[in-house]
Design an enzyme around this catalytic site. Structure first.
Site, short mmCIF file in Angstrom:
data_model
loop_
_atom_site.label_atom_id
_atom_site.label_comp_id
_atom_site.label_asym_id
_atom_site.label_seq_id
_atom_site.Cartn_x
_atom_site.Cartn_y
_atom_site.Cartn_z
N ARG A 234 1.86 5.15 7.43
CA ARG A 234 2.91 5.11 6.42
C ARG A 234 2.46 4.22 5.26
O ARG A 234 1.82 3.18 5.47
CB ARG A 234 4.22 4.57 6.99
CG ARG A 234 4.96 5.52 7.91
CD ARG A 234 5.53 6.71 7.14
NE ARG A 234 6.32 7.62 7.98
CZ ARG A 234 5.84 8.67 8.61
NH1 ARG A 234 4.54 8.94 8.54
NH2 ARG A 234 6.63 9.45 9.33
N GLU A 263 6.40 8.64 -2.37
CA GLU A 263 5.86 9.99 -2.25
C GLU A 263 6.89 11.01 -2.73
O GLU A 263 8.06 10.90 -2.35
CB GLU A 263 5.48 10.28 -0.79
CG GLU A 263 4.36 9.38 -0.29
CD GLU A 263 4.05 9.59 1.20
OE1 GLU A 263 3.03 9.06 1.65
OE2 GLU A 263 4.85 10.27 1.89
N HIS A 282 -0.50 13.13 1.91
CA HIS A 282 0.29 13.12 3.15
C HIS A 282 0.21 14.47 3.87
O HIS A 282 1.24 15.06 4.21
CB HIS A 282 1.74 12.74 2.86
CG HIS A 282 2.44 12.17 4.06
ND1 HIS A 282 3.40 11.19 3.96
CD2 HIS A 282 2.33 12.44 5.38
CE1 HIS A 282 3.85 10.88 5.16
NE2 HIS A 282 3.21 11.63 6.05
#
Length: 320
Positions: A234, A263, A282
């Site tokens: 994360r 994000e 991601h």
């Protein structure tokens, strides 16, 4: 039952079928739901299936029939767990579905730092090999993975998988976790020791109050000069300004990361375009096979809840 998907576009762009969810009732699909529209979108839901949608006292205030939230994710920091527990809403996550994929991406990042495949591919595409005086123009430094020490921060399912692959590559493996367990494959150490002795540090712990920005200026200062930092966990676990400082000072030779605190990437992200900083958007969890497995876990969770035997529950919902 009425099932509302609030951010289906985060798991499928038409390549993964949502049909399996229709086994359980009426399915309303929202590709992406702006924050201000969430409360209205879920007001009639008996169940919500989401990935990163913020579900809290504000966005759930109209959802008086809601009894279940299923996550297309392992992490659940977007859910107000206390609110859900107080209102009798069961929250279930999807654990372990992405272990293989994230492990694979971790080593894709590590090997990119050591083998420079992207740099060499661009070197050839730009015509430089055609103009080389030697058959093997090793213009970018290369390094062997065997014999290096990998420090794994967070030794759950993904950390364990990364450790196994590291051993197959001939690496030495150190690990840090809250409650160390016996293992013949790795040596458990405290975090300071791991930082001091690792050539490569890879993060695989959840984001919580204890881990938030644990990789700050002080943590990077304890690492070996020229170390490599990998983060597929994360973004909030690292201080991005501290990563930038460590890269520019040479403390880190590379940072290779799949996650950021904001994000999609913020327009003013300090790491965007930085030399020796590899960023992927991601996508460590996103292979097709992984998302198919995820859909299976999400459906199984919902089926188990309906049958009165919920699994992968992350809260303690009050009984109505």
């Amino acid at each position: 039952m009425k099932i509302v998907l609030t951010d289906a576009q985060t798991v499928t762009q038409g390549d993964l079928s949502l049909e399996p969810l229709k086994e359980f009732g009426e399915v309303e699909v929202n590709l992406l739901t702006p924050y201000e529209n969430i409360a209205e979108a879920v007001k009639d839901a008996d169940a919500i299936i989401c990935n990163k949608t913020p579900l809290n006292a504000d966005t759930l205030r109209l959802a008086t029939h809601l009894k279940y939230i299923g996550l297309f994710a392992t992490g659940y920091n977007n859910i107000d767990i206390d609110y859900c527990s107080q209102h009798g809403i069961t929250v279930c996550n999807a654990g372990s579905y992405s272990t293989n994929a994230v492990c694979q991406h971790t080593f894709a990042l590590i090997l990119e730092c050591l083998n420079r495949v992207g740099d060499y591919s661009r070197f050839v595409a730009d015509g430089n090999w055609k103009n080389s005086t030697t058959f093997s123009p090793f213009v970018f430094p290369l390094s062997e993975i065997a014999g290096k020490t990998l420090g794994i921060v967070g030794y759950g399912k993904i950390g364990e998988a990364v450790g196994r692959v590291a051993k197959a590559f001939g690496m030495n493996v150190l690990a840090h976790k809250r409650n160390p367990s016996n293992s013949a494959d790795v040596t458990f150490v405290n975090l300071d020791t791991l930082l001091e002795k690792s050539d490569i540090v890879s993060v695989h712990c959840p984001l919580n109050d204890d881990s938030y920005r644990m990789f700050d200026e002080n943590a990077f200062a304890k690492m070996r000069d020229g170390a490599i930092f990998i983060n597929t966990a994360r973004g909030g676990i690292m201080d991005e300004n501290a990563v930038l400082g460590a890269l520019r000072s040479g403390k880190l030779s590379y940072a290779a990361i799949d996650v950021l605190e904001t994000e999609p990437m913020a327009k003013d992200c300090v790491l965007c375009g930085e030399a020796n900083c590899i960023i992927t958007p991601h996508i460590a969890w996103a292979p097709m096979e992984t998302r198919e497995r995820l859909m299976g876990v999400v459906c199984d969770n919902l089926r188990s809840f309906i049958n009165g035997t919920p699994k992968n529950v992350v809260n303690q919902p009050a009984k109505s």
